[in-house]
Design an enzyme around this catalytic site. Sequence first.
Site, PDB file in Angstrom:
ATOM      1  N   HIS A 268      -7.467   3.741   8.980  1.00 34.97           N
ATOM      2  CA  HIS A 268      -6.517   4.391   8.082  1.00 34.97           C
ATOM      3  C   HIS A 268      -6.902   4.239   6.613  1.00 34.97           C
ATOM      4  O   HIS A 268      -6.276   4.826   5.729  1.00 34.97           O
ATOM      5  CB  HIS A 268      -5.113   3.816   8.324  1.00 34.97           C
ATOM      6  N   HIS A 495       3.244  11.157   0.657  1.00 36.28           N
ATOM      7  CA  HIS A 495       2.296  10.549   1.582  1.00 36.28           C
ATOM      8  C   HIS A 495       1.749   9.265   0.964  1.00 36.28           C
ATOM      9  O   HIS A 495       1.011   8.519   1.583  1.00 36.28           O
ATOM     10  CB  HIS A 495       1.156  11.522   1.894  1.00 36.28           C
TER      11      HIS A 495
END
Length: 609
Positions: A268, A495
Amino acid sequence: MPQDSQHGKWCISSSEDEGENLPPSGTTAKTFTQSPSPPKMEAVSIKAEVKPEQSDRSISSLLIGSEARKSAALNQVNPVKFETSPSLAGKRKNEVPGGSGWALSDSDDDEDNKKKATNNIPKKDPPSPKAKKQKVANERPPSPHGRVYYIDEPDDFFESSFPCLNDTYGFYLNKVTGLDQKYNNGALHIKDVLSPLFGTLKESVQFNYCFDVAWMVKQYPKEFRDCPVLIVHGDKREAKARLVRDSQPYPHVKLCQAKLDIAFGTHHTKMMLLWYEEGFRVIIMTSNLIRADWYQKTQGMWMSPLFPRLPEGSSDTGESPTFFKRDLLEYLGSYRAPELEDWMQRIREHDLSETRVYLIGSTPGRYVGPDMERWGHLRLRKLLYDHTGSIPDEEQWPVVGQFSSIGSMGIDKSKWLAAEFQRTLTTLGKSPRRPDPPVYLLYPSVEDVRTSLEGYPAGGSLPYSIQTAQKQLWLHSYFHRWKADTTGRTHAMPHIKTFMRVSPDFTELAWYCITSANLSKAAWGALEKSNTQIMIRSYELGVLFLPSAYNMKTFPVQKNPFPVSSPSAGFPVPFDLPPTSYTSKDQPWIWNIPYTQAPDTHGNVWVPS
């Protein structure tokens, strides 16, 4: 249209989560265009319009990375005309306690509902074997709203001269298409970051989760477009095969697969390493390498100074007071990847002494003894313990966490949130533990998503599933809405991921962290074996801003970050303070249940299938 009860009780099949933070495989979603007349909640009649130019290749560009995006993208490529409102509620049974407004149906009933819906979908004639797919010039990846959703940014959107930056902290928000120009003055797009304004690029590395390789290559200016690029990813099997295939047209693009040895972990981390003729730079960010993430979402990044090369034969290590160089090398070494060895050597050869931030990384593994404080939230706890001091009335200084995805926290707050993570976030120096301060968690409500620039499809990047949410209703009492009027980004869904400690009057920060890590044990780690071991599933990366590194006691919160005209001592917090609480009518966005009673900003509704 009244909104009081638009997010009513929905029925879906209940199932156990397979992983810490992964939506169930196979879930898909569609956006429907609302009919002009008010729909009747009776029957489903759906007509899909398939365009020949939408090739499998164009669809695949959004299918590398996030499970939520993969599954949602399959049915979002073509918005479908909504002829009559679907009756998706079905039988309301097994209602979740606590007034959540959600209900779960038996899997048998769910299968029946699927069959009924299927019977109402008109069958299509099979395509003619002689029909050929049309090729489209300048093929773009599909957006959740269809191909025509993206518009070209105006000529003055990108920087043509060196931008005016508030470079005290090196922290920047991404530009957002559709905002008043002043809110992008001092923000950065990926094209700005990679432009010659910041250096003459020789080579780069892109660490990320989702990639659209063709789009990524086009973000490099023409003079740098053939410079070598190494992609560091965590894809396996079919996703890896797609990434390999999508990279083949670009011989200068090479791949490096991150090792994910623990189930349900992800790569990630979002970072760029940029090697210039003039030196070296590090960018740590929250954006995936797909156009949607750089279009109408709130994102952030830390941009390092330009690190000069150390003189040959110099005894100077080029280390910073925050030991950023050591920690970056340690993080890169955790990949155990030969492809990164040359990059680690380049870092050793550069002077990183001007760095004022601390690196906070997560790497997959189980760690014991002193290694427990190398990664994850215990790394953050150690830094706060060593480099902050106690503050008068610190129990009144709230903790604020803001994120775009949520993992399983357990049946109550004592299982992880309060027992581990909150203890980390409330650490201030070596002072004894005091009563817990207020904790504000910012996560968009359904109404925030519905009224956003993207509309409901923005929720494809907010993958909080009903299966997880209905098991932790206690968590939702912490939730606050996404409001960002001060940065002009209230309607640009976040985000970005940020954590901070703020004064009771919301004018000062004790510390601030921007990171790729969401609110999950997979990202931050969870203690095991009577707290003698920490287990981390995923790669994550962020930076911590501490006032002591800037010769300050606290950071003042900058009231009006935009437009940027000169460096400021104020810290540009991305959202409004104090946070706005959920009302009794607000629900957290759940990505895999339908929202059909009110259209979004594009006239669509949201129907998972």
